[in-house]
Enzyme design. Structure first.
Site, PDB file in Angstrom:
ATOM      1  N   ASN A  11       4.134  -1.662   8.270  1.00  0.00           N
ATOM      2  CA  ASN A  11       4.012  -1.237   6.867  1.00  0.00           C
ATOM      3  C   ASN A  11       2.599  -1.555   6.379  1.00  0.00           C
ATOM      4  OD1 ASN A  11       4.233  -0.786   4.121  1.00  0.00           O
ATOM      5  ND2 ASN A  11       5.655  -2.480   3.746  1.00  0.00           N
ATOM      6  N   LYS A  13       1.354  -0.982   3.577  1.00  0.00           N
ATOM      7  CA  LYS A  13       1.328  -1.261   2.124  1.00  0.00           C
ATOM      8  C   LYS A  13       0.165  -0.497   1.482  1.00  0.00           C
ATOM      9  CE  LYS A  13       3.812  -5.500   2.995  1.00  0.00           C
ATOM     10  NZ  LYS A  13       4.135  -6.875   2.629  1.00  0.00           N
ATOM     11  N   HIS A 102      11.915  -2.112  -0.600  1.00  0.00           N
ATOM     12  CA  HIS A 102      11.075  -3.236  -0.166  1.00  0.00           C
ATOM     13  C   HIS A 102      10.996  -4.244  -1.303  1.00  0.00           C
ATOM     14  CE1 HIS A 102       7.576  -5.561   1.012  1.00  0.00           C
ATOM     15  NE2 HIS A 102       7.763  -5.125   2.239  1.00  0.00           N
ATOM     16  N   GLU A 104       8.652  -5.700  -2.597  1.00  0.00           N
ATOM     17  CA  GLU A 104       7.567  -5.424  -3.563  1.00  0.00           C
ATOM     18  C   GLU A 104       7.958  -4.304  -4.517  1.00  0.00           C
ATOM     19  OE1 GLU A 104       4.628  -5.090  -0.464  1.00  0.00           O
ATOM     20  OE2 GLU A 104       4.921  -7.228  -0.063  1.00  0.00           O
ATOM     21  N   GLU A 174      14.111  -9.253   5.169  1.00  0.00           N
ATOM     22  CA  GLU A 174      12.795  -9.828   4.886  1.00  0.00           C
ATOM     23  C   GLU A 174      12.925 -10.891   3.810  1.00  0.00           C
ATOM     24  OE1 GLU A 174       9.402  -6.934   5.881  1.00  0.00           O
ATOM     25  OE2 GLU A 174      10.065  -6.518   3.872  1.00  0.00           O
ATOM     26  N   GLY A 180       3.911 -12.183   3.784  1.00  0.00           N
ATOM     27  CA  GLY A 180       2.491 -12.343   3.499  1.00  0.00           C
ATOM     28  C   GLY A 180       2.071 -13.790   3.275  1.00  0.00           C
ATOM     29  N   SER A 220       5.723 -12.265   7.997  1.00  0.00           N
ATOM     30  CA  SER A 220       4.723 -12.990   8.782  1.00  0.00           C
ATOM     31  C   SER A 220       4.943 -12.892  10.301  1.00  0.00           C
ATOM     32  CB  SER A 220       4.645 -14.453   8.327  1.00  0.00           C
ATOM     33  OG  SER A 220       4.233 -14.514   6.965  1.00  0.00           O
TER      34      SER A 220
HETATM   35  O1  LIG Z   1       6.892  -4.819   5.085  1.00  0.00           O
HETATM   36  C1  LIG Z   1       6.480  -5.834   5.652  1.00  0.00           C
HETATM   37  C2  LIG Z   1       6.751  -7.138   5.136  1.00  0.00           C
HETATM   38  O2  LIG Z   1       6.645  -7.204   3.769  1.00  0.00           O
HETATM   39  C3  LIG Z   1       6.106  -8.277   5.882  1.00  0.00           C
HETATM   40  O3  LIG Z   1       4.767  -8.439   5.524  1.00  0.00           O
HETATM   41  P1  LIG Z   1       3.888  -9.538   6.312  1.00  0.00           P
HETATM   42  O4  LIG Z   1       4.058  -9.229   7.778  1.00  0.00           O
HETATM   43  O5  LIG Z   1       2.485  -9.325   5.836  1.00  0.00           O
HETATM   44  O6  LIG Z   1       4.452 -10.867   5.966  1.00  0.00           O
END
Ligand SMILES: O=C[C@H](O)COP(=O)(O)O
Length: 258
Positions: A11, A13, A102, A104, A174, A180, A220
């Site tokens: 992803n 983002k 998601h 977010e 998640e 993140g 992560s």
């Molecule tokens: O969509 C992916 C997740 O929000 C994980 O993000 P991350 O790997 O940066 O922690």
């Protein structure tokens, strides 16, 4: 490890303009050549404005990479929904998947179970596989309520779907506190909730649905921790954020073979 085909989903983002996205998908396609990709599905989720570019690069170079959108409109018919993107616009671009709910989107756009349920249905209606994202915030984890919280999101997101529909859904667990932050859930934490999701699918539908649906872990994930997560029987892949922005790193995650 699982008999289901693992899915390694990146992803992006709100990162990378179309030129940067093109470089990344080309670098990723090249990096994946070092790995046997016959037993894993890899997908990227660029910002919507980059999907056409990504499609062209993947098709021209025959990269073993699927792709999808980070969001989808709950409205199926075209119409006066400024800023929205219909599922049929995504299938016209060759998308296979759409992320739904998601954390977010839930946090910054107020998406609740009613919205995620409508988006899951909108995706299925046009033949996209929705990846329904669920998971608890830190205070819920501290209270030990992570399973109940996450299962309520699963119940809400899947409400009204038939068993055949649900077989085309992917669920991504998640935990919000791991996204993140560099703070990955332990493999046992991931397994606890992923197993509970699968058990819920068996309860809501049947064993064949539970055995078919892929349940991913996200938060992560990196090449250094993917192996121990993938060893868990109910973890069928990863939804990767930050580490999916580096071709070399994501190719090592995607090419992970157990
Ligand atoms: O969509 C992916 C997740 O929000 C994980 O993000 P991350 O790997 O940066 O922690």
């Amino acid at each position: 490890m699982t008999t289901r085909t693992p899915l390694m989903a990146g992803n992006w983002k709100m990162n990378l303009d179309w030129k940067q996205g093109l470089s990344l998908v080309e670098d990723l396609g090249d990096a994946l050549k070092a790995f046997d990709m016959s037993k894993v599905q890899v997908a990227v989720f660029p910002p919507a404005v980059n999907i056409r570019t990504v499609q062209t690069a993947i098709e021209a170079n025959r990269y073993p990479i699927a792709y999808g959108a980070q969001d989808i409109s709950e409205h199926v018919e075209f119409g006066a929904y400024t800023g929205e993107i219909a599922g049929s616009m995504l299938t016209a671009l060759g998308c296979t998947f759409a992320l739904v709910g998601h954390s977010e989107r839930r946090q910054y756009h107020g998406e609740d179970e009613k919205v995620t349920n409508a988006k899951v249905k909108a995706a299925l209606e046009v033949g996209l596989s929705p990846i329904l994202c669920v998971g608890e915030p830190l205070e819920v984890r501290k209270a030990g309520e992570q399973v109940a919280h996450t299962l309520a999101q699963v119940d809400g997101g899947l409400e009204g779907l038939s068993a055949d529909d649900v077989k085309n859904v992917v669920i991504a667990y998640e935990p919000v506190w791991a996204i993140g932050t560099g703070e990955v859930a332990t493999p046992d934490d991931a397994q606890e909730v992923c197993a509970a999701i699968r058990a819920r699918l068996a309860e809501l539908y049947d064993e064949s649905v539970a055995e078919t649906v892929r349940v991913l872990y996200g938060g992560s994930v990196k090449s250094a921790n993917v192996a121990e997560l993938m060893e868990k029987p109910d973890v069928d892949g990863a939804l990767v954020g930050g580490a999916s922005l580096k071709a070399d790193e994501f190719s090592k995650i995607a090419g992970y073979q157990g």
